[in-house]
Design an enzyme around this catalytic site. Sequence first.
Site, PDB file in Angstrom:
ATOM      1  N   GLY A  22      11.216 -35.001 -19.113  1.00  0.00           N
ATOM      2  CA  GLY A  22      10.853 -36.338 -19.618  1.00  0.00           C
ATOM      3  C   GLY A  22      11.221 -37.422 -18.621  1.00  0.00           C
ATOM      4  CG  LEU A  23      13.036 -36.015 -15.342  1.00  0.00           C
ATOM      5  CD1 LEU A  23      13.145 -35.086 -14.129  1.00  0.00           C
ATOM      6  CD2 LEU A  23      14.386 -36.662 -15.626  1.00  0.00           C
ATOM      7  N   GLY A  26       6.020 -43.879 -17.511  1.00  0.00           N
ATOM      8  CA  GLY A  26       4.655 -44.337 -17.213  1.00  0.00           C
ATOM      9  C   GLY A  26       3.661 -43.186 -17.154  1.00  0.00           C
ATOM     10  CG  ASN A  27       3.350 -38.353 -16.321  1.00  0.00           C
ATOM     11  OD1 ASN A  27       2.773 -37.993 -17.333  1.00  0.00           O
ATOM     12  ND2 ASN A  27       3.579 -37.555 -15.291  1.00  0.00           N
ATOM     13  CG  HIS A 139      11.825 -36.720 -11.114  1.00  0.00           C
ATOM     14  ND1 HIS A 139      11.429 -37.940 -11.599  1.00  0.00           N
ATOM     15  CD2 HIS A 139      10.729 -35.930 -11.224  1.00  0.00           C
ATOM     16  CE1 HIS A 139      10.176 -37.889 -11.998  1.00  0.00           C
ATOM     17  NE2 HIS A 139       9.717 -36.684 -11.773  1.00  0.00           N
ATOM     18  CD  GLU A 176       4.345 -42.267  -6.441  1.00  0.00           C
ATOM     19  OE1 GLU A 176       4.059 -41.281  -7.128  1.00  0.00           O
ATOM     20  OE2 GLU A 176       5.509 -42.701  -6.343  1.00  0.00           O
ATOM     21  NE  ARG A 216       4.610 -42.876 -10.976  1.00  0.00           N
ATOM     22  CZ  ARG A 216       4.806 -41.584 -11.166  1.00  0.00           C
ATOM     23  NH1 ARG A 216       4.815 -40.761 -10.144  1.00  0.00           N
ATOM     24  NH2 ARG A 216       4.971 -41.097 -12.378  1.00  0.00           N
ATOM     25  CG  HIS A 252      -0.356 -40.838  -9.103  1.00  0.00           C
ATOM     26  ND1 HIS A 252       0.255 -39.643  -9.413  1.00  0.00           N
ATOM     27  CD2 HIS A 252       0.565 -41.547  -8.411  1.00  0.00           C
ATOM     28  CE1 HIS A 252       1.486 -39.625  -8.929  1.00  0.00           C
ATOM     29  NE2 HIS A 252       1.710 -40.779  -8.332  1.00  0.00           N
ATOM     30  CG  ASP A 254      -4.415 -37.930  -8.624  1.00  0.00           C
ATOM     31  OD1 ASP A 254      -3.823 -38.429  -9.602  1.00  0.00           O
ATOM     32  OD2 ASP A 254      -3.892 -37.078  -7.876  1.00  0.00           O
ATOM     33  CG  ASN A 368       6.487 -32.179 -16.689  1.00  0.00           C
ATOM     34  OD1 ASN A 368       6.898 -33.051 -17.450  1.00  0.00           O
ATOM     35  ND2 ASN A 368       7.260 -31.290 -16.123  1.00  0.00           N
ATOM     36  CB  CYS A 374      -1.548 -33.288  -9.923  1.00  0.00           C
ATOM     37  SG  CYS A 374      -2.080 -34.664 -10.906  1.00  0.00           S
TER      38      CYS A 374
HETATM   39  O1  SUG Z   1       5.029 -37.871 -10.671  1.00  0.00           O
HETATM   40  N1  SUG Z   1       5.327 -35.577 -13.324  1.00  0.00           N
HETATM   41  C1  SUG Z   1       4.635 -36.011 -12.111  1.00  0.00           C
HETATM   42  C2  SUG Z   1       3.154 -35.701 -12.218  1.00  0.00           C
HETATM   43  C3  SUG Z   1       2.454 -35.934 -10.917  1.00  0.00           C
HETATM   44  C4  SUG Z   1       0.985 -35.852 -11.041  1.00  0.00           C
HETATM   45  N2  SUG Z   1       0.388 -36.005  -9.780  1.00  0.00           N
HETATM   46  C5  SUG Z   1      -0.749 -36.666  -9.514  1.00  0.00           C
HETATM   47  N3  SUG Z   1      -1.318 -37.435 -10.419  1.00  0.00           N
HETATM   48  N4  SUG Z   1      -1.238 -36.566  -8.350  1.00  0.00           N
HETATM   49  C6  SUG Z   1       4.841 -37.505 -11.838  1.00  0.00           C
HETATM   50  O2  SUG Z   1       4.775 -38.283 -12.778  1.00  0.00           O
HETATM   51  C7  SUG Z   1       7.286 -35.029 -14.677  1.00  0.00           C
HETATM   52  C8  SUG Z   1       8.624 -34.381 -14.478  1.00  0.00           C
HETATM   53  C9  SUG Z   1       9.391 -34.224 -15.762  1.00  0.00           C
HETATM   54  O3  SUG Z   1       9.300 -35.077 -16.641  1.00  0.00           O
HETATM   55  O4  SUG Z   1      10.106 -33.202 -15.907  1.00  0.00           O
HETATM   56  C10 SUG Z   1       6.648 -35.493 -13.365  1.00  0.00           C
HETATM   57  O5  SUG Z   1       7.351 -35.759 -12.415  1.00  0.00           O
END
Ligand code: SUG
Length: 452
Positions: A22-23, A26-27, A139, A176, A216, A252, A254, A368, A374
Amino acid sequence: MDQKAYEVNFDGIVGPTHNYGGLAYGNVASMRHGSTVSHPRAALFEGLKKMKLLSDLGLKQAVIPPHERPDFETLRRLGFHGNESAILERAARDAPEILASCYSSSGMWAANAATVSPGADTVDTRAHFTAANLVSQFHRSIEALFTSHILKAIFRDASAFAHHQPLPGSVHFSDEGAANHTRLCEDYGKPGLEFFVYGRRAFHGEDLRPTRFPARQSLEASAAIARLHGLDAAKCVFGRQNPHAIDAGVFHNDVIAVGNRNVLMYHELAYTDSEALLDELKRKFERLCNRELILIEVKESDVPVTDAVGTYLFNSQLVTVPDGSMRLVAPVESRENPRTASMVERIIAAYNPIEDAHFVDVRQSMQNGGGPACLRLRVVLTDRELALMHQGVLFSDDLYAELKQWGERYYREELHVGELADPGLAEESRAALDRLTHILQIGSVYSFQKTV
Ligand code: SUG
């Protein structure tokens, strides 16, 4: 001189400690799945199966080994000391979020590993690599050093490959990697247009900030990479993400656009000043490549941004197969949603080079926030460059079989963040990575393999 060149997809091998920390603020997928149980072995197999599909489609495919996790060096830098068991125990007790960060398998999303400009675009005709600093998320920021190291180990020959240090580790140069970079061209070996997308400007007045989630990539980072790679202005376009899309989970570019050769598919709400931006892309592309850029715009009324984020339709890989036509390698989630499923059908039926879609199950990664695109870094290579790179990472049926056996032996079926303090997991992870370096014949790339 133009040379025959290929787009090679370098997929990040999912690491043995794949977990849901859950790190990534925004994702939305990462935020939603934090602390649920992950399936590292299934995640590895999903990624390998996707590579096998691309390889069977006649594309060149390669792998990037996972990062060393846990990252004891970072844990020590942050004040956790003693032997390794003590470090894990204290971190789990006092700062579980730091422990999860140092255990993250996020290096698997190789699209974020680096920005790559092929020799056809650069001033010295070498392929240029800049490993991403990923400073916007702690992370991920700890990936940059190993990424640099591994890219140099794979692309070693300095007459063909140029490596730049990650940009300075400040939010001003938050980078990124290729998740915000798309190369458009007529043919891979010919000069192409490099489309850089950023979320904010760091040095100038901020009028267009997202209000909920962070932007980002900075413009200053994208501009620095264009300079470092020796790209002249005729070969670059800089576009800005729509802050409302970022607030809806488009962290991102993408997640909302994908391009390949002379095709750019994007969502109507992906960019600010869209009209001027698309105009510039068309104009520069036509001048550089002597042909028309095909723009496939997906309307909000057909696919709302929330569905784009929920299904990752735009995180499909758009690839050219040997007969010259294009295929969309899309996540299965985009077939399960009626709006995105019908959009895929319409795109295939319409007059454009995309002739078919293949749906792949990468659910472990999707949970994730990482879809098919990705998971890979695109590297355009000529025959000569292909021969010069490290051959052990090239995908084949034999490597596929070997990596599956390796996963059966070393990967856990399930993992929960609560188990990260278990010293056994750190041991297993090392044993797995040590064996992998033998399979890939890449030498001692991990710090635990170095003798003092
Ligand atoms: O940076 N998820 C990555 C996903 C990256 C996707 N990449 C592209 N769109 N190109 C990020 O947000 C989740 C890790 C965690 O919550 O354990 C994470 O880092």
